[in-house]
Design a protein around this motif. Structure first.
Motif, short mmCIF file in Angstrom:
data_model
loop_
_atom_site.label_atom_id
_atom_site.label_comp_id
_atom_site.label_asym_id
_atom_site.label_seq_id
_atom_site.Cartn_x
_atom_site.Cartn_y
_atom_site.Cartn_z
N VAL A 155 -77.14 -53.54 86.80
CA VAL A 155 -77.22 -52.45 87.76
C VAL A 155 -77.73 -52.99 89.10
O VAL A 155 -78.72 -53.73 89.13
CB VAL A 155 -78.15 -51.33 87.28
CG1 VAL A 155 -78.21 -50.19 88.31
CG2 VAL A 155 -77.71 -50.79 85.92
N SER A 240 -73.04 -50.55 87.36
CA SER A 240 -73.38 -49.34 88.12
C SER A 240 -74.15 -49.73 89.37
O SER A 240 -74.82 -50.78 89.42
CB SER A 240 -74.24 -48.38 87.29
OG SER A 240 -73.49 -47.78 86.25
N ARG A 448 -74.16 -38.52 90.67
CA ARG A 448 -72.90 -39.26 90.81
C ARG A 448 -72.28 -38.96 92.17
O ARG A 448 -72.25 -37.81 92.60
CB ARG A 448 -71.91 -38.88 89.70
CG ARG A 448 -72.39 -39.17 88.31
CD ARG A 448 -71.46 -38.54 87.28
NE ARG A 448 -72.05 -38.54 85.96
CZ ARG A 448 -71.87 -39.50 85.06
NH1 ARG A 448 -71.08 -40.52 85.35
NH2 ARG A 448 -72.45 -39.43 83.89
N GLY A 453 -68.91 -45.04 89.29
CA GLY A 453 -69.95 -46.02 89.04
C GLY A 453 -71.00 -46.11 90.13
O GLY A 453 -71.94 -46.91 90.01
N VAL A 481 -77.83 -42.88 84.83
CA VAL A 481 -77.13 -44.18 84.80
C VAL A 481 -77.18 -44.77 83.40
O VAL A 481 -76.17 -45.26 82.88
CB VAL A 481 -77.75 -45.14 85.83
CG1 VAL A 481 -77.19 -46.55 85.66
CG2 VAL A 481 -77.49 -44.64 87.25
N SER A 484 -74.74 -42.98 81.26
CA SER A 484 -73.34 -43.33 81.53
C SER A 484 -72.99 -44.72 81.00
O SER A 484 -71.85 -44.97 80.59
CB SER A 484 -73.07 -43.27 83.04
OG SER A 484 -73.67 -44.35 83.73
N LEU A 485 -73.96 -45.62 80.98
CA LEU A 485 -73.70 -46.99 80.53
C LEU A 485 -73.71 -47.10 79.00
O LEU A 485 -72.94 -47.88 78.42
CB LEU A 485 -74.76 -47.94 81.11
CG LEU A 485 -74.71 -48.20 82.62
CD1 LEU A 485 -75.89 -49.06 83.04
CD2 LEU A 485 -73.39 -48.86 83.02
#
Length: 492
Positions: A155, A240, A448, A453, A481, A484-485
């Motif tokens: 990240v 990200s 977001r 991303g 984040v 989402s990952l």
């Protein structure tokens, strides 16, 4: 929580500060270390109030009410009262990544929402918070927390202010590999180059940055996205990206004579003063208040910091203009608990100016009409008029000039401290994120952007705000984040 009758038995004891004239001789923090017995008494004042509004973290009429990061305030107040400092630290660190920052520079909306404040002075929450984290560092309880395993995800965080640091800390502890990009020569954002040393010692900031490095976070300094590295390079390298670039686009004056030599943005002045203190080379022309008549336009905290900085540079005089009337000594009927109280206070800078010159430097309800320079273009004076606040036929607040109240003020330096318009746009345009009202268009709680991303948090998303909101958004964005990952999240 605390002693059941503590709020009846013990009065509020304010933060012990060094004497104003003494602290003007240096750039050290203006507060002193607080006695432990005093802190225990103040912890005892915390009521068993049933619903502790101090950590609700709501916004009422656009202002924070209670703590946005939902600090477990009654719990650590009680533990401090009982002398269980390490346990208090454990509670504090559950919600706040950087209590050493908030305990020094947060305006403490928690105290405005304290239940004790309904009938008397609030618990000194901010003071206790600072004491807990300082004791944690002094006793060696704060040690690097090295993640046991890594997820293999990478990240990038653009910006190293409180939002960026909070997001980095959370994501690193979740096991991701985090790199923070900062265009300045030191990490910390406004913690380093916006807040003066006498409010937040830069050693305190550097201590936390060092700890984050030890825990595995990489900091790449002197690197501006769009200039030294492209957004495409970041997108290709990282899974990200979080934009935490702050709201550093300063609001300007559109006045006759604005171009006069000697008129500067407040943040330019404060940044340069800190660099000089840290013996860092300054490439811009020197801004020094020594022996000069100083006028600060803008009645907020940044303006107060300019006053305090000018005093330490041994200015000849200093005046701070505010456009609003003087605040009342007690809450107005329109400013009800648990809102943040809008009342008159004596900030550290004003205490210092009063001690130095014998009067408060603030002037209220002032409108600057024009800036006048001499034949060489050098600032000479400001022309002002007094204003009165009234309501129009629709009930909207309006300001009217008071005839005959014109005044001329001699000035050698003027600092503009009237707030910020939003984030600087070049880096946002580099990423192609949607911009709305000079901010990244991303929903609170989701963070977001329109670019896959890429997330945004802190002042770059919400606009100029409090350090606690920046930390809250950094933490909350990190959770999104991580989700989402990984498809799930271990973060609070």
């Amino acid at each position: 929580m605390g002693k059941p009758t503590g709020f009846l038995e013990y009065p509020r004891e304010e933060t012990i500060e060094r004497k104003p004239l003494q602290r003007l001789k240096d750039w050290k923090e203006y507060t002193e270390k607080q006695p432990e017995d005093m802190l225990k008494r103040q912890g005892a004042r915390c009521m068993d109030c049933g619903t502790p509004f101090c950590h609700i973290g709501f916004e009422i009429n656009g202002a924070a009410a209670g703590c946005p990061i939902n600090n477990l305030i009654p719990e650590w107040n009680d533990l401090v009262y009982r002398g269980k400092w390490k346990e208090a630290l454990d509670r504090l660190m559950k919600t706040n990544n950087f209590p050493e920052f908030t305990g020094r520079v947060c305006p403490a909306p928690c105290e405005g929402s304290c239940t004790v404040e309904l009938a008397g002075p609030a618990v000194t929450i901010k003071n206790i918070e600072k004491a807990i984290i300082d004791k944690g560092f002094e006793n060696g309880w704060i040690q690097p927390r090295i993640p046991e395993k890594r997820t293999g995800k990478k990240v990038a965080i653009v910006g190293s202010g409180p939002a960026g640091l909070a997001a980095a800390d959370q994501l690193n502890q979740a096991g991701h590999s985090v790199t923070v990009y900062e265009r300045a020569d030191k990490a910390g954002g406004l913690l380093t180059y916006g807040i003066p040393n006498m409010k937040l010692d830069k050693d305190v900031v550097e201590r936390r940055i060092k700890l984050l490095r030890q825990e595995g976070i990489d900091f790449i300094l002197n690197t501006e996205v769009g200039k030294d590295i492209t957004s495409e390079e970041l997108k290709n390298e990282y899974d990200s990206i979080i934009l935490c670039t702050g709201a550093q686009k300063q609001r300007d004056l559109t006045l006759q004579g604005r171009e006069a030599e000697g008129v500067h943005f407040a943040m330019s002045y404060l940044t340069q003063a800190t660099k000089r203190l840290l013996n860092i080379e300054v490439s811009e022309p020197l801004i020094d208040a020594e022996g000069k008549n100083i006028i600060v336009i803008g009645g907020g905290d940044t303006g107060a910091d300019c006053v305090a900085t000018a005093l330490r540079q041994k200015c000849k005089s200093v005046v701070q203009f505010g456009k609003h009337p003087k605040l009342p000594d007690v809450r107005s009927d329109a400013n009800m608990w648990p809102e943040q109280p809008n009342i008159f206070t004596m900030d550290y800078a004003y205490e210092e100016a009063t001690a130095q010159y014998g009067h408060d430097p603030r002037e209220y309800s002032v409108q600057t009409k024009k800036i006048v320079s001499d034949e060489s273009g050098r600032l000479k004076e400001l022309h002002t008029i007094q204003m009165k606040r009234t309501s129009d036929d629709a009930g909207n607040m309006v300001f009217e000039e008071i005839p005959g109240s014109e005044k001329i003020w001699p000035a050698d330096l003027v600092f503009i401290a009237i707030g910020f318009e939003g984030t600087e746009l070049p880096v946002l345009k580099e990423f192609g994120v949607e911009i709305k009202h000079n901010k990244v268009n991303a929903k609170h709680g989701d963070y977001r952007t329109n670019v896959d991303g890429v997330f945004a948090a802190g002042d770059s998303r919400r606009g100029q705000s409090l350090i606690v909101w920046a930390i809250q958004e950094g933490r909350d964005c990190a959770r999104q984040v991580d989700l989402s990952l990984m498809g799930s999240t271990v973060l609070p």
